[in-house]
Design an enzyme around this catalytic site. Structure first.
Site, PDB file in Angstrom:
ATOM      1  N   GLY A 248       0.777  -1.231   0.000  1.00  0.00           N
ATOM      2  CA  GLY A 248       0.000   0.000   0.000  1.00  0.00           C
ATOM      3  C   GLY A 248       0.807   1.279   0.000  1.00  0.00           C
ATOM      4  O   GLY A 248       0.224   2.364   0.061  1.00  0.00           O
ATOM      5  N   GLY A 292       3.461  -3.682  -3.946  1.00  0.00           N
ATOM      6  CA  GLY A 292       3.150  -3.944  -5.353  1.00  0.00           C
ATOM      7  C   GLY A 292       3.444  -2.686  -6.147  1.00  0.00           C
ATOM      8  O   GLY A 292       4.453  -2.559  -6.833  1.00  0.00           O
ATOM      9  N   ARG A 330      -7.199   2.544 -15.042  1.00  0.00           N
ATOM     10  CA  ARG A 330      -7.224   3.280 -13.771  1.00  0.00           C
ATOM     11  C   ARG A 330      -7.913   4.652 -13.844  1.00  0.00           C
ATOM     12  O   ARG A 330      -8.664   5.001 -12.938  1.00  0.00           O
ATOM     13  CB  ARG A 330      -5.824   3.385 -13.183  1.00  0.00           C
ATOM     14  CG  ARG A 330      -5.204   2.007 -12.897  1.00  0.00           C
ATOM     15  CD  ARG A 330      -3.928   2.075 -12.066  1.00  0.00           C
ATOM     16  NE  ARG A 330      -4.182   2.447 -10.695  1.00  0.00           N
ATOM     17  CZ  ARG A 330      -3.986   3.647 -10.195  1.00  0.00           C
ATOM     18  NH1 ARG A 330      -3.493   4.607 -10.949  1.00  0.00           N
ATOM     19  NH2 ARG A 330      -4.265   3.900  -8.939  1.00  0.00           N
ATOM     20  N   CYS A 361     -14.928   2.856 -27.602  1.00  0.00           N
ATOM     21  CA  CYS A 361     -16.237   3.410 -27.851  1.00  0.00           C
ATOM     22  C   CYS A 361     -16.929   3.661 -26.519  1.00  0.00           C
ATOM     23  O   CYS A 361     -17.813   2.894 -26.101  1.00  0.00           O
ATOM     24  CB  CYS A 361     -17.022   2.408 -28.679  1.00  0.00           C
ATOM     25  SG  CYS A 361     -18.144   3.232 -29.749  1.00  0.00           S
TER      26      CYS A 361
HETATM   27  N1  LLP Z   1      -1.186  -7.066  -0.253  1.00  0.00           N
HETATM   28  C1  LLP Z   1      -2.514  -7.230  -0.339  1.00  0.00           C
HETATM   29  C2  LLP Z   1      -3.181  -8.191   0.511  1.00  0.00           C
HETATM   30  C3  LLP Z   1      -3.250  -6.456  -1.247  1.00  0.00           C
HETATM   31  O1  LLP Z   1      -4.558  -6.601  -1.315  1.00  0.00           O
HETATM   32  C4  LLP Z   1      -2.574  -5.541  -2.085  1.00  0.00           C
HETATM   33  C5  LLP Z   1      -3.305  -4.745  -3.060  1.00  0.00           C
HETATM   34  C6  LLP Z   1      -1.183  -5.417  -1.969  1.00  0.00           C
HETATM   35  C7  LLP Z   1      -0.526  -6.191  -1.027  1.00  0.00           C
HETATM   36  C8  LLP Z   1      -0.375  -4.478  -2.811  1.00  0.00           C
HETATM   37  O2  LLP Z   1      -0.756  -3.164  -2.632  1.00  0.00           O
HETATM   38  P1  LLP Z   1       0.103  -1.996  -3.310  1.00  0.00           P
HETATM   39  O3  LLP Z   1       1.456  -1.995  -2.661  1.00  0.00           O
HETATM   40  O4  LLP Z   1       0.218  -2.306  -4.753  1.00  0.00           O
HETATM   41  O5  LLP Z   1      -0.675  -0.784  -3.055  1.00  0.00           O
HETATM   42  N2  LLP Z   1      -6.132  -1.915  -8.714  1.00  0.00           N
HETATM   43  C9  LLP Z   1      -5.892  -0.861  -7.741  1.00  0.00           C
HETATM   44  C10 LLP Z   1      -5.081  -1.353  -6.586  1.00  0.00           C
HETATM   45  C11 LLP Z   1      -5.716  -2.491  -5.856  1.00  0.00           C
HETATM   46  C12 LLP Z   1      -4.849  -2.994  -4.748  1.00  0.00           C
HETATM   47  C13 LLP Z   1      -5.371  -4.267  -4.227  1.00  0.00           C
HETATM   48  N3  LLP Z   1      -4.556  -4.865  -3.237  1.00  0.00           N
HETATM   49  C14 LLP Z   1      -5.200   0.297  -8.426  1.00  0.00           C
HETATM   50  O6  LLP Z   1      -4.996   0.250  -9.637  1.00  0.00           O
HETATM   51  O7  LLP Z   1      -4.905   1.302  -7.786  1.00  0.00           O
END
Ligand code: LLP
Length: 439
Positions: A248, A292, A330, A361
């Site tokens: 996150g 991530g 996004r 479209c």
């Molecule tokens: N761990 C868990 C359990 C998660 O659910 C997530 C992301 C991460 C790690 C990694 O989070 P990050 O470091 O990437 O923020 N599609 C959305 C983001 C959804 C994130 C879902 N879970 C976007 O494009 O912003």
């Protein structure tokens, strides 16, 4: 203009990434094209690991592969010695194909199917992050049937709201994820798991949200979990060896974003966990994280060719590119903001504000509103920054548009790591319809 990682403007006035001219990349591989700065990813991975090492804390940094999962990316993660978070059979399969060591794979998901759980057990993944009672009982049953032990974490929701977009909040009480820490569900799950011979509970997991800019939420979550662990230490003699605080960590997409350095999130978390465990008389657990976005987000740039334009006098000018919500969902889904430049005219002053439209479209298929740019012409190359996380991984085939290829750039050379989808690929799963009357 803000440039990320190894990006520079070269003497031709072109955007260059990883020592490779992006205009040449667009010619060689076509557009749209996802370009990844490998050095940036490596540096991020090393910085995360080093922070834990420097602070003398046992850790696993698990790359959350949902942000960008391909065989080449997983191989890179393996080379850098990280662990891996997968969230579906498909992500697990990608990891296996990439020959990622299964003991460093953590399997997530709020509705893992029986076959996904079996697959995880077959491959003997390092741990399964159990999300709910259905999964807990099913996993216990499967393990008993196979006489196989498995390491698990229990995912809990500590009741913390992270300050970010509503759609990507996962840590608050009203969430589809995890066992509630406050209302007794987490405790019920724990007591079941520790009594089960096949389940080896390593500890707890939480993920409080995504694109978070401050550490308060992480620290609060850690504190709440550790307080509960102290209670359980007394009542069940349960000692957690792992505290997984999820991912996150926010990144900079535009000048409005001011994230901390990725390592700073970690330093503050560690300090908090150390202070709190000291206070509660607990042993310091291993701290696991799951970045991530912060591993790959700003490492990715999408190159598009400029096509048609539409001037609505006194209102706005639309500039359309050869991709859009199919390669970057996004903006349409989260109202996400991006910055972009003309890669082939990177030194030129901006002359006007244009809004970048995709080719789908759908009126909502807009990538950027009111972007300052030089006056663009067809075939100019638009480079949109920070598309490395949740771009390719959420790409789709709306309007039967093939997904773009992915190229890794590093030390002056480029390597194709995902091919461009062809029209044939699009039809690969289609079968002909044969009317009953003609059978
Ligand atoms: N761990 C868990 C359990 C998660 O659910 C997530 C992301 C991460 C790690 C990694 O989070 P990050 O470091 O990437 O923020 N599609 C959305 C983001 C959804 C994130 C879902 N879970 C976007 O494009 O912003």
């Amino acid at each position: 203009m803000h440039l990320y990682g190894t990006a520079v403007i070269n003497r031709l006035g072109h955007l260059e990434i990883g020592g490779v001219d992006t205009v040449t990349l667009a010619e060689k591989y076509g557009t749209p094209l996802y370009v990844y700065d490998v050095a940036l990813i490596r540096n991020r991975a090393r910085a995360f690991k080093k922070t834990f090492e420097n602070m003398g804390v046992k850790a696993q940094v698990a790359y959350a592969s949902k942000a960008f999962s391909t065989v080449a990316m997983i191989q890179l993660v393996e080379e850098e010695g990280l662990s891996l978070d997968v969230v579906s059979g498909g992500e697990l399969f990608t990891a296996i194909r990439a020959e990622f060591p299964s003991e460093r794979i953590h399997f997530h998901g709020n509705n893992k199917s029986e076959s996904e759980l079996k697959m995880a057990l077959d491959y003997r993944v390092g741990c399964i992050v159990v999300d709910n009672f259905h999964e807990l009982y099913l996993l216990a049953q499967l393990c008993e049937h196979r006489q196989q032990q498995v390491k698990i974490l229990l995912r809990v929701t500590p009741g913390i709201e992270a300050h970010t977009h509503d759609y990507i909040l996962t840590g608050q009480e009203d969430s589809k994820f995890g066992f509630d820490l406050q209302n007794g569900q987490a405790e019920e799950a724990l007591t079941y798991a520790i009594e089960n011979h096949y389940l080896d509970v390593l500890g707890l997991h939480c993920h409080i949200g995504s694109q978070i800019f401050e550490t308060t939420g992480f620290k609060l979550a850690a504190r709440k979990i550790l307080e509960k662990l102290a209670e359980w230490n007394t009542s069940f003699r349960f000692k957690a060896t792992v505290l997984n605080l999820g991912g996150g960590f926010g990144i900079r997409y535009t000048e409005e974003d001011s994230p901390l350095a990725p390592e700073s999130y970690v330093t503050e978390m560690i300090d908090e966990v150390k202070a709190e465990t000291d206070k509660l008389g607990l042993d310091l657990p291993e701290i696991w994280i799951e970045p991530g976005r912060s591993m790959v987000g700003d490492a990715g740039t999408t190159l598009y060719s400029v096509g048609s334009q539409k001037d609505v006098p006194n209102i706005r000018k639309y500039l359309a590119v050869d991709g859009g919500m199919t390669d970057n969902l996004r903006p349409a889904l989260y109202d996400a903001k991006y910055e972009a430049i003309l890669a082939n005219r990177a030194n030129e002053e901006s002359k006007e504000k244009v809004s970048i439209a995709g080719k789908c479209c759908e009126s909502g298929d807009m990538l950027i509103w009111d972007l300052p740019l030089p006056e663009a012409s067809p075939n100019d190359i638009l480079a949109v920054f920070c598309t490395g996380a949740y771009g390719y991984s959420m790409a789709n085939n709306y309007n039967r548009i093939p997904r773009p290829p992915v190229v890794f750039v590093e030390n002056g050379s480029s390597q194709l790591v995902v091919k461009r989808e062809s029209y044939e690929d699009l039809l690969r799963l289609d079968l002909s319809y044969v009317a009953k009357s003609r059978m």
